[in-house]
Design a protein around this motif. Structure first.
Motif, PDB file in Angstrom:
ATOM      1  N   LEU A  99       0.858  -1.306   0.032  1.00  0.00           N
ATOM      2  CA  LEU A  99       0.146  -0.158   0.070  1.00  0.00           C
ATOM      3  C   LEU A  99       0.730   1.340  -0.036  1.00  0.00           C
ATOM      4  O   LEU A  99       0.495   2.379  -0.305  1.00  0.00           O
ATOM      5  CB  LEU A  99      -0.888  -0.012   1.184  1.00  0.00           C
ATOM      6  N   SER A 100       2.063   1.190   0.550  1.00  0.00           N
ATOM      7  CA  SER A 100       2.911   2.444   0.536  1.00  0.00           C
ATOM      8  C   SER A 100       3.217   2.735  -0.862  1.00  0.00           C
ATOM      9  O   SER A 100       3.946   3.839  -1.118  1.00  0.00           O
ATOM     10  CB  SER A 100       4.455   2.080   1.495  1.00  0.00           C
ATOM     11  N   ARG A 101       3.281   1.810  -1.939  1.00  0.00           N
ATOM     12  CA  ARG A 101       3.587   2.087  -3.253  1.00  0.00           C
ATOM     13  C   ARG A 101       2.498   2.836  -3.899  1.00  0.00           C
ATOM     14  O   ARG A 101       2.488   3.156  -5.233  1.00  0.00           O
ATOM     15  CB  ARG A 101       3.994   0.681  -4.068  1.00  0.00           C
ATOM     16  N   LEU A 102       1.252   2.934  -3.122  1.00  0.00           N
ATOM     17  CA  LEU A 102       0.139   3.746  -3.847  1.00  0.00           C
ATOM     18  C   LEU A 102      -0.020   4.986  -3.192  1.00  0.00           C
ATOM     19  O   LEU A 102       0.046   5.296  -2.120  1.00  0.00           O
ATOM     20  CB  LEU A 102      -1.189   2.724  -3.547  1.00  0.00           C
ATOM     21  N   LEU A 103      -0.073   6.058  -4.500  1.00  0.00           N
ATOM     22  CA  LEU A 103      -0.496   7.543  -3.793  1.00  0.00           C
ATOM     23  C   LEU A 103      -1.833   7.692  -4.419  1.00  0.00           C
ATOM     24  O   LEU A 103      -2.335   7.722  -5.344  1.00  0.00           O
ATOM     25  CB  LEU A 103       0.510   8.274  -4.383  1.00  0.00           C
ATOM     26  N   VAL A 104      -3.054   8.168  -3.412  1.00  0.00           N
ATOM     27  CA  VAL A 104      -4.156   8.443  -3.760  1.00  0.00           C
ATOM     28  C   VAL A 104      -4.556   9.989  -3.576  1.00  0.00           C
ATOM     29  O   VAL A 104      -4.107  10.653  -2.744  1.00  0.00           O
ATOM     30  CB  VAL A 104      -5.279   7.792  -2.721  1.00  0.00           C
ATOM     31  N   VAL A 105      -4.662  10.566  -4.776  1.00  0.00           N
ATOM     32  CA  VAL A 105      -5.332  11.987  -4.703  1.00  0.00           C
ATOM     33  C   VAL A 105      -6.843  11.943  -5.276  1.00  0.00           C
ATOM     34  O   VAL A 105      -7.205  11.369  -6.147  1.00  0.00           O
ATOM     35  CB  VAL A 105      -4.713  12.719  -5.826  1.00  0.00           C
ATOM     36  N   ARG A 106      -7.675  12.650  -4.441  1.00  0.00           N
ATOM     37  CA  ARG A 106      -9.044  12.883  -4.733  1.00  0.00           C
ATOM     38  C   ARG A 106      -9.314  14.277  -5.360  1.00  0.00           C
ATOM     39  O   ARG A 106      -8.814  15.324  -4.970  1.00  0.00           O
ATOM     40  CB  ARG A 106      -9.734  12.724  -3.487  1.00  0.00           C
TER      41      ARG A 106
END
Length: 284
Positions: A99-106
């Motif tokens: 999950l640390s390899r995932l960057l979430v932007v909303r």
């Protein structure tokens, strides 16, 4: 707002899920969400999983304009994939590493999406392992942009055109891969469109259309229901529901491929894949 997958999970995991608040009132439609979001989870997991578990071990940027990202569902699919491959392990440390390899932007407007893409260049330059950009969905603000643009088509399409130009620059300068979902302008009956010309039409601006190299069109096949087996609404029946994906390339020979998959508790499970003979176009 941007945060890593581990930060998002930590922020949400303490909250009690009220999915079963009152079974007498709400239909029991449990199980994973279906369709295009599950395909995104499948692609996302393939990227962030360690190589020992059959993954690519690269970073992913997820731009969530529909607010549809279910981090618990994503974590469940990741955990299932890790458990299936004993060599990678399935403890919390490995899961959080994924999950640390995932960057979430909303984003909640096309203006925010435009600003996000402007600043993504900084993110990509500081994260050389970032290889995939997912946008769910690129058409989220279509109707609001049309309303703001009034009678001028140019003004209606202005922000998406600028977003497309920025995406083109990111593709050129950073050689990343971009997947974006798109809502149909209107829903038809289940199954693919009746003609290829209908499938070729797009309601999004020309700048976006010029970027697209592959198109995936999903359709759902209803699961067969057999009351004698007692499978009314059961998870087993839902897992037999099959989705078909028509993948067409808009470059070169316009090759096509048709695949079918089921959505299980462990994620997407492909049933079969077929490549049509050369020269045979698939009706999307």
């Amino acid at each position: 707002m941007s945060e890593s997958g581990t930060q998002l999970l930590a922020r949400l995991e303490a909250r009690r899920c009220l999915k079963d608040i009152e079974p007498q009132l709400f239909a029991d439609d449990g199980g994973p969400d279906r369709g295009k979001t599950e395909l995104l989870y499948h692609l996302l997991c393939r990227c962030v999983l360690p190589e020992a578990a059959g993954g690519l071990e690269v970073d992913v940027v997820f731009v969530d304009t529909d607010y549809s990202l279910d981090v618990f569902r994503l974590a469940s699919v990741l955990d299932s994939r890790l458990s299936a491959d004993g060599s990678a392990g399935s403890d919390d440390a490995v899961l959080r590493s994924c999950l640390s390899r995932l960057l979430v932007v909303r984003c909640s407007s096309s203006s925010e999406l435009l600003l996000t893409l402007h600043f993504l260049e900084t993110t990509l330059s500081s994260r050389p392992k970032a290889a995939l950009l997912l946008i769910d969905s690129i058409s989220a603000f279509y109707w609001s942009d049309r309303s703001e643009g009034g009678a001028s088509v140019a003004k209606q399409e202005e922000k998406l055109s600028r977003c497309s130009e920025l995406l083109g620059r990111l593709l050129r300068d950073y050689r990343i891969t971009i997947f974006a979902t798109c809502h149909p302008i209107r829903r038809t009956s289940s199954g693919p469109p009746s003609s290829s010309s209908e499938a070729d039409r797009s309601h999004l601006c020309r700048a976006w259309q010029r970027l697209v190299t592959h198109r995936l069109v999903c359709s759902k096949q209803e699961a067969e229901h057999n009351p004698a087996n007692g499978d009314q609404g059961s998870g087993e029946q839902r897992n037999r529901q099959v989705f078909t994906v028509h993948c067409s390339s808009w470059t070169g020979t316009k090759g096509s491929r048709v695949s079918s998959f089921r959505v299980t508790d462990g994620g997407v499970e492909f049933v079969w894949t077929h490549r049509p003979p050369p020269g045979l176009s698939v009706v999307l």
